[in-house]
Design a protein around this motif. Structure first.
Motif, short mmCIF file in Angstrom:
data_model
loop_
_atom_site.label_atom_id
_atom_site.label_comp_id
_atom_site.label_asym_id
_atom_site.label_seq_id
_atom_site.Cartn_x
_atom_site.Cartn_y
_atom_site.Cartn_z
N ARG A 177 -48.15 -7.69 -97.40
CA ARG A 177 -46.84 -7.57 -96.76
C ARG A 177 -46.74 -6.29 -95.94
O ARG A 177 -46.11 -6.27 -94.89
CB ARG A 177 -45.74 -7.63 -97.81
N TRP A 178 -47.34 -5.21 -96.44
CA TRP A 178 -47.29 -3.95 -95.71
C TRP A 178 -48.02 -4.06 -94.37
O TRP A 178 -47.51 -3.62 -93.34
CB TRP A 178 -47.88 -2.81 -96.53
N ILE A 179 -49.20 -4.64 -94.37
CA ILE A 179 -49.96 -4.79 -93.13
C ILE A 179 -49.20 -5.67 -92.15
O ILE A 179 -49.13 -5.37 -90.95
CB ILE A 179 -51.37 -5.36 -93.41
N ARG A 180 -48.59 -6.72 -92.64
CA ARG A 180 -47.81 -7.60 -91.77
C ARG A 180 -46.63 -6.84 -91.17
O ARG A 180 -46.35 -6.93 -89.97
CB ARG A 180 -47.32 -8.81 -92.56
N GLY A 206 -46.34 0.76 -82.10
CA GLY A 206 -46.06 1.80 -81.12
C GLY A 206 -46.62 3.14 -81.56
O GLY A 206 -47.09 3.94 -80.74
N MET A 207 -46.57 3.41 -82.85
CA MET A 207 -47.10 4.67 -83.38
C MET A 207 -48.59 4.59 -83.65
O MET A 207 -49.32 5.53 -83.36
CB MET A 207 -46.39 5.03 -84.70
N VAL A 208 -49.03 3.50 -84.24
CA VAL A 208 -50.44 3.33 -84.59
C VAL A 208 -50.90 2.01 -83.96
O VAL A 208 -50.71 0.94 -84.55
CB VAL A 208 -50.63 3.29 -86.12
N PRO A 209 -51.50 2.06 -82.77
CA PRO A 209 -51.83 0.81 -82.07
C PRO A 209 -52.95 -0.01 -82.70
O PRO A 209 -53.02 -1.21 -82.48
CB PRO A 209 -52.23 1.28 -80.67
N SER A 210 -53.82 0.58 -83.48
CA SER A 210 -54.96 -0.16 -84.02
C SER A 210 -54.89 -0.26 -85.54
O SER A 210 -55.71 0.28 -86.26
CB SER A 210 -56.27 0.50 -83.60
N ILE A 211 -53.90 -0.97 -86.03
CA ILE A 211 -53.74 -1.16 -87.48
C ILE A 211 -54.75 -2.23 -87.93
O ILE A 211 -54.76 -3.34 -87.38
CB ILE A 211 -52.31 -1.59 -87.82
N PRO A 212 -55.60 -1.90 -88.89
CA PRO A 212 -56.63 -2.87 -89.32
C PRO A 212 -56.01 -3.99 -90.15
O PRO A 212 -54.87 -3.90 -90.62
CB PRO A 212 -57.56 -2.02 -90.18
N HIS A 213 -56.79 -5.04 -90.30
CA HIS A 213 -56.38 -6.12 -91.21
C HIS A 213 -56.56 -5.63 -92.64
O HIS A 213 -57.09 -4.56 -92.90
CB HIS A 213 -57.22 -7.37 -90.94
N GLN A 214 -56.13 -6.42 -93.60
CA GLN A 214 -56.10 -5.99 -94.99
C GLN A 214 -57.46 -5.53 -95.53
O GLN A 214 -57.53 -4.47 -96.16
CB GLN A 214 -55.53 -7.07 -95.89
N PRO A 215 -58.56 -6.26 -95.32
CA PRO A 215 -59.83 -5.76 -95.88
C PRO A 215 -60.23 -4.40 -95.33
O PRO A 215 -60.71 -3.54 -96.06
CB PRO A 215 -60.84 -6.83 -95.50
N GLY A 216 -60.02 -4.17 -94.04
CA GLY A 216 -60.37 -2.89 -93.45
C GLY A 216 -59.47 -1.77 -93.93
O GLY A 216 -59.92 -0.63 -94.12
N TYR A 217 -58.20 -2.07 -94.13
CA TYR A 217 -57.25 -1.07 -94.62
C TYR A 217 -57.60 -0.70 -96.06
O TYR A 217 -57.61 0.46 -96.43
CB TYR A 217 -55.84 -1.65 -94.53
N HIS A 218 -57.91 -1.69 -96.86
CA HIS A 218 -58.22 -1.46 -98.26
C HIS A 218 -59.53 -0.69 -98.45
O HIS A 218 -59.65 0.11 -99.36
CB HIS A 218 -58.28 -2.80 -99.01
#
Length: 87
Positions: free
Chosen positions: A60-63, A71-83
């Motif tokens: 839910r957070w990534i979504r 606008g602040m962070v243009p390259s937000i990774p998908h869940q596996p990359g974030y984790h």
């Protein structure tokens, strides 16, 4: 997004990039391989925002972040990359 949260995260990002991460000797420039699209400071700001906004579910957070924080962070990774990058 809340303007106070935006100000807090911007201030945190500047503090991390100027003072904290260089003092710790954290640098991804010297590591082999592809350079990550998300800096350590951006990742830490996202983790702080996740906690402040009360998201316990990473999905839910990534979504939410991909919808509201690009606008602040243009390259937000998908869940596996974030984790993978967060301990």
């Amino acid at each position: 997004m809340n303007p106070e949260l935006n100000t807090l995260l911007t201030t945190l990002y500047v503090l991390l990039t100027d003072r904290v991460l260089p003092d710790l000797g954290v640098s991804r420039d010297r590591r082999p391989g592809r350079k990550p699209s998300l800096s350590d400071a951006e990742l830490l700001c996202l983790a702080v925002a996740q906690q402040l906004l009360g998201y316990s579910s990473e999905t839910r957070w990534i979504r939410y972040a991909r919808t509201h924080l690009t606008g602040m962070v243009p390259s937000i990774p998908h869940q596996p990359g974030y984790h993978k990058r967060l301990p």
